[in-house]
Design a protein around this motif. Structure first.
Motif, PDB file in Angstrom:
ATOM      1  N   PRO A 117      30.523   8.282  -9.674  1.00  0.00           N
ATOM      2  CA  PRO A 117      30.358   7.974 -11.104  1.00  0.00           C
ATOM      3  C   PRO A 117      30.267   6.473 -11.363  1.00  0.00           C
ATOM      4  O   PRO A 117      30.550   5.645 -10.490  1.00  0.00           O
ATOM      5  N   ALA A 118      29.874   6.135 -12.599  1.00  0.00           N
ATOM      6  CA  ALA A 118      29.601   4.736 -12.951  1.00  0.00           C
ATOM      7  C   ALA A 118      30.871   3.887 -13.052  1.00  0.00           C
ATOM      8  O   ALA A 118      30.767   2.663 -13.129  1.00  0.00           O
ATOM      9  N   VAL A 119      32.065   4.500 -13.032  1.00  0.00           N
ATOM     10  CA  VAL A 119      33.294   3.704 -13.122  1.00  0.00           C
ATOM     11  C   VAL A 119      33.577   2.952 -11.832  1.00  0.00           C
ATOM     12  O   VAL A 119      34.410   2.039 -11.809  1.00  0.00           O
ATOM     13  N   PHE A 120      32.897   3.312 -10.758  1.00  0.00           N
ATOM     14  CA  PHE A 120      33.089   2.648  -9.473  1.00  0.00           C
ATOM     15  C   PHE A 120      31.954   1.662  -9.231  1.00  0.00           C
ATOM     16  O   PHE A 120      30.838   1.816  -9.746  1.00  0.00           O
ATOM     17  N   CYS A 145      23.507  13.773  -4.524  1.00  0.00           N
ATOM     18  CA  CYS A 145      24.570  14.668  -4.970  1.00  0.00           C
ATOM     19  C   CYS A 145      25.368  13.946  -6.059  1.00  0.00           C
ATOM     20  O   CYS A 145      26.067  12.965  -5.765  1.00  0.00           O
ATOM     21  N   LEU A 146      25.251  14.410  -7.295  1.00  0.00           N
ATOM     22  CA  LEU A 146      25.967  13.799  -8.419  1.00  0.00           C
ATOM     23  C   LEU A 146      27.392  14.343  -8.434  1.00  0.00           C
ATOM     24  O   LEU A 146      27.609  15.558  -8.507  1.00  0.00           O
ATOM     25  N   THR A 147      28.360  13.443  -8.348  1.00  0.00           N
ATOM     26  CA  THR A 147      29.756  13.841  -8.220  1.00  0.00           C
ATOM     27  C   THR A 147      30.561  13.467  -9.460  1.00  0.00           C
ATOM     28  O   THR A 147      30.112  12.680 -10.295  1.00  0.00           O
ATOM     29  N   ASN A 148      31.747  14.034  -9.537  1.00  0.00           N
ATOM     30  CA  ASN A 148      32.694  13.723 -10.601  1.00  0.00           C
ATOM     31  C   ASN A 148      34.088  13.598  -9.981  1.00  0.00           C
ATOM     32  O   ASN A 148      34.352  14.119  -8.895  1.00  0.00           O
ATOM     33  N   PHE A 149      34.972  12.908 -10.689  1.00  0.00           N
ATOM     34  CA  PHE A 149      36.332  12.694 -10.187  1.00  0.00           C
ATOM     35  C   PHE A 149      37.038  14.029 -10.014  1.00  0.00           C
ATOM     36  O   PHE A 149      36.996  14.894 -10.900  1.00  0.00           O
ATOM     37  N   HIS A 150      37.701  14.213  -8.844  1.00  0.00           N
ATOM     38  CA  HIS A 150      38.367  15.483  -8.549  1.00  0.00           C
ATOM     39  C   HIS A 150      39.829  15.300  -8.156  1.00  0.00           C
ATOM     40  O   HIS A 150      40.582  16.266  -8.149  1.00  0.00           O
ATOM     41  N   GLY A 151      40.243  14.071  -7.818  1.00  0.00           N
ATOM     42  CA  GLY A 151      41.637  13.865  -7.451  1.00  0.00           C
ATOM     43  C   GLY A 151      41.845  12.487  -6.851  1.00  0.00           C
ATOM     44  O   GLY A 151      40.899  11.743  -6.587  1.00  0.00           O
ATOM     45  N   GLY A 197      38.954  22.310 -15.781  1.00  0.00           N
ATOM     46  CA  GLY A 197      38.035  21.442 -16.502  1.00  0.00           C
ATOM     47  C   GLY A 197      36.986  22.248 -17.237  1.00  0.00           C
ATOM     48  O   GLY A 197      36.761  23.428 -16.930  1.00  0.00           O
ATOM     49  N   PRO A 198      36.335  21.636 -18.211  1.00  0.00           N
ATOM     50  CA  PRO A 198      35.278  22.357 -18.951  1.00  0.00           C
ATOM     51  C   PRO A 198      34.042  22.549 -18.082  1.00  0.00           C
ATOM     52  O   PRO A 198      33.894  21.928 -17.014  1.00  0.00           O
ATOM     53  N   ARG A 199      33.158  23.388 -18.552  1.00  0.00           N
ATOM     54  CA  ARG A 199      31.903  23.627 -17.829  1.00  0.00           C
ATOM     55  C   ARG A 199      31.047  22.355 -17.898  1.00  0.00           C
ATOM     56  O   ARG A 199      30.824  21.800 -18.967  1.00  0.00           O
ATOM     57  N   MET A 200      30.577  21.931 -16.732  1.00  0.00           N
ATOM     58  CA  MET A 200      29.830  20.681 -16.645  1.00  0.00           C
ATOM     59  C   MET A 200      28.367  20.907 -17.012  1.00  0.00           C
ATOM     60  O   MET A 200      27.691  21.758 -16.421  1.00  0.00           O
ATOM     61  N   GLU A 201      27.889  20.153 -18.000  1.00  0.00           N
ATOM     62  CA  GLU A 201      26.495  20.187 -18.398  1.00  0.00           C
ATOM     63  C   GLU A 201      25.780  18.958 -17.847  1.00  0.00           C
ATOM     64  O   GLU A 201      26.396  17.918 -17.602  1.00  0.00           O
ATOM     65  N   MET A 202      24.470  19.089 -17.655  1.00  0.00           N
ATOM     66  CA  MET A 202      23.706  17.997 -17.046  1.00  0.00           C
ATOM     67  C   MET A 202      23.721  16.754 -17.925  1.00  0.00           C
ATOM     68  O   MET A 202      23.798  15.626 -17.421  1.00  0.00           O
ATOM     69  N   SER A 203      23.674  16.921 -19.243  1.00  0.00           N
ATOM     70  CA  SER A 203      23.686  15.768 -20.139  1.00  0.00           C
ATOM     71  C   SER A 203      25.013  15.011 -20.038  1.00  0.00           C
ATOM     72  O   SER A 203      25.037  13.778 -20.007  1.00  0.00           O
ATOM     73  N   ARG A 204      26.111  15.765 -19.958  1.00  0.00           N
ATOM     74  CA  ARG A 204      27.424  15.135 -19.831  1.00  0.00           C
ATOM     75  C   ARG A 204      27.553  14.436 -18.475  1.00  0.00           C
ATOM     76  O   ARG A 204      28.134  13.349 -18.371  1.00  0.00           O
ATOM     77  N   LEU A 205      26.999  15.047 -17.434  1.00  0.00           N
ATOM     78  CA  LEU A 205      27.068  14.440 -16.105  1.00  0.00           C
ATOM     79  C   LEU A 205      26.274  13.146 -16.048  1.00  0.00           C
ATOM     80  O   LEU A 205      26.678  12.176 -15.390  1.00  0.00           O
ATOM     81  N   GLU A 207      25.875  11.108 -18.557  1.00  0.00           N
ATOM     82  CA  GLU A 207      26.700  10.108 -19.246  1.00  0.00           C
ATOM     83  C   GLU A 207      27.752   9.528 -18.306  1.00  0.00           C
ATOM     84  O   GLU A 207      28.020   8.324 -18.324  1.00  0.00           O
ATOM     85  N   ILE A 208      28.343  10.384 -17.471  1.00  0.00           N
ATOM     86  CA  ILE A 208      29.349   9.916 -16.521  1.00  0.00           C
ATOM     87  C   ILE A 208      28.724   8.942 -15.526  1.00  0.00           C
ATOM     88  O   ILE A 208      29.354   7.952 -15.131  1.00  0.00           O
ATOM     89  N   HIS A 209      27.480   9.182 -15.157  1.00  0.00           N
ATOM     90  CA  HIS A 209      26.780   8.329 -14.191  1.00  0.00           C
ATOM     91  C   HIS A 209      26.013   7.194 -14.869  1.00  0.00           C
ATOM     92  O   HIS A 209      25.199   6.529 -14.220  1.00  0.00           O
ATOM     93  N   GLY A 210      26.243   6.994 -16.152  1.00  0.00           N
ATOM     94  CA  GLY A 210      25.616   5.878 -16.849  1.00  0.00           C
ATOM     95  C   GLY A 210      24.135   6.063 -17.096  1.00  0.00           C
ATOM     96  O   GLY A 210      23.431   5.079 -17.364  1.00  0.00           O
ATOM     97  N   GLY A 211      23.617   7.288 -17.018  1.00  0.00           N
ATOM     98  CA  GLY A 211      22.204   7.545 -17.257  1.00  0.00           C
ATOM     99  C   GLY A 211      21.274   7.035 -16.184  1.00  0.00           C
ATOM    100  O   GLY A 211      20.056   7.058 -16.349  1.00  0.00           O
ATOM    101  N   GLU A 212      21.817   6.589 -15.061  1.00  0.00           N
ATOM    102  CA  GLU A 212      20.990   6.024 -13.982  1.00  0.00           C
ATOM    103  C   GLU A 212      21.494   6.547 -12.645  1.00  0.00           C
ATOM    104  O   GLU A 212      22.697   6.522 -12.368  1.00  0.00           O
ATOM    105  N   ILE A 213      20.550   7.036 -11.829  1.00  0.00           N
ATOM    106  CA  ILE A 213      20.879   7.565 -10.513  1.00  0.00           C
ATOM    107  C   ILE A 213      20.188   6.714  -9.458  1.00  0.00           C
ATOM    108  O   ILE A 213      18.970   6.503  -9.528  1.00  0.00           O
TER     109      ILE A 213
END
Length: 281
Positions: free
Chosen positions: A59-62, A120-126, A244-252, A254-260
């Motif tokens: 994610p974009a926080v790193f 592979c688009l990831t999200n924080f898990h632990g 966690g809630p169901r992950m949608e592509m638009s929300r994902l 946003e987590i990645h800052g709109g750039e891959i």
């Protein structure tokens, strides 16, 4: 089963010593070296030829977005490569993610949520502390205080958080030890819970991850508990994402800052042919 045998002693011994003639002959494959006749040996196939590489995008926080690579079997028929990648959990050092060796004592878990091209688009898990860091905190002549609780972030993620802290000597302390009384331990644990509740419930998951990185929660706990008993080395020892809630592509996105980051498969560099004279030598 039991069977009566009538006759002389020699006849009885002959009956028990004679092997059974009902055993099938030649059915044991281990007796023959080559197995079945005419059977062809399978050709040795390189297992890496059926696989392909994918980039793991944090994610974009790193700071470092493309943090690792992972291997998966190629799509064959109805067995899609993306189905094998979704749900994978990668454990990466925070020092590698932020390119800072001072943060290498933390381990971050990233879960693959979606596949975009070869990324592979990831999200924080632990999150967890390394073993050597945790062992280095424990000392004699002090009280260890731990706290555990489940909290819900503002965007619907449930986090199970483990906090650890140690008592320390005051400036005018005379005794060798700095043990806290049981009543003081209970009050400190209540303060820890209130700080965690106020911090986690008012922020989304990505804001909480930033606070975990910069140790802001541990510093707040030290400040609020100083009036009860001074603490040292207060850390968020472990974090688990339980629900966690169901992950949608638009929300994902946003987590990645709109750039891959663009993923390029490394095919290797071409090597020029050797001259015939050098090859002969």
């Amino acid at each position: 089963y039991q069977r009566r045998v009538h006759g002389t002693l020699s006849e009885c011994l002959f009956f028990f010593a004679t092997p059974s003639t009902n055993m099938a002959v030649g059915k044991n494959k281990r007796l023959s070296k080559g197995g079945k006749k005419g059977a062809q040996k399978k050709k040795a196939v390189d297992p890496m030829s059926r696989k392909e590489w994918y980039d793991v995008v944090a994610p974009a926080v790193f700071t470092k977005r493309t943090c690792a690579k992972t291997l998966v079997n190629k799509t064959v028929g109805q067995k899609l490569a993306t189905d094998f990648l979704k749900g994978r959990v990668f454990e990466v050092s925070l020092g590698d993610l932020n390119e800072d060796e001072q943060q290498a004592y933390r381990k971050i878990k990233l879960r693959c949520e979606e596949i975009e091209g070869r990324s592979c688009l990831t999200n924080f898990h632990g999150m967890d502390l390394t073993t050597d860091k945790l062992r280095s905190l424990v000392r004699k002549w002090c009280t260890l205080i731990e706290c555990t609780g489940d909290f819900k972030t503002s965007d619907g993620y449930w986090l199970r958080i483990f906090v650890i802290g140690f008592t320390k000597r005051r400036n005018n302390h005379v005794k060798k030890n700095c043990y806290a009384q049981s009543a003081q331990v209970r009050r400190i644990r209540q303060k820890m819970m209130s700080v965690l509740r106020n911090t986690i419930t008012k922020n989304d998951l990505q804001s909480c991850v930033k606070k975990f990185q910069h140790e802001l929660i541990g510093k707040d706990i030290e400040r609020f508990t100083a009036s009860i008993y001074p603490l040292r080395d207060v850390f968020v020892r472990k974090v688990k994402v339980t629900r966690g809630p169901r992950m949608e592509m638009s929300r994902l996105m946003e987590i990645h800052g709109g750039e891959i980051p663009v993923s390029r498969e490394e095919m290797g560099a071409s090597v020029p042919d050797m001259p015939e004279e050098e090859a002969a030598e």
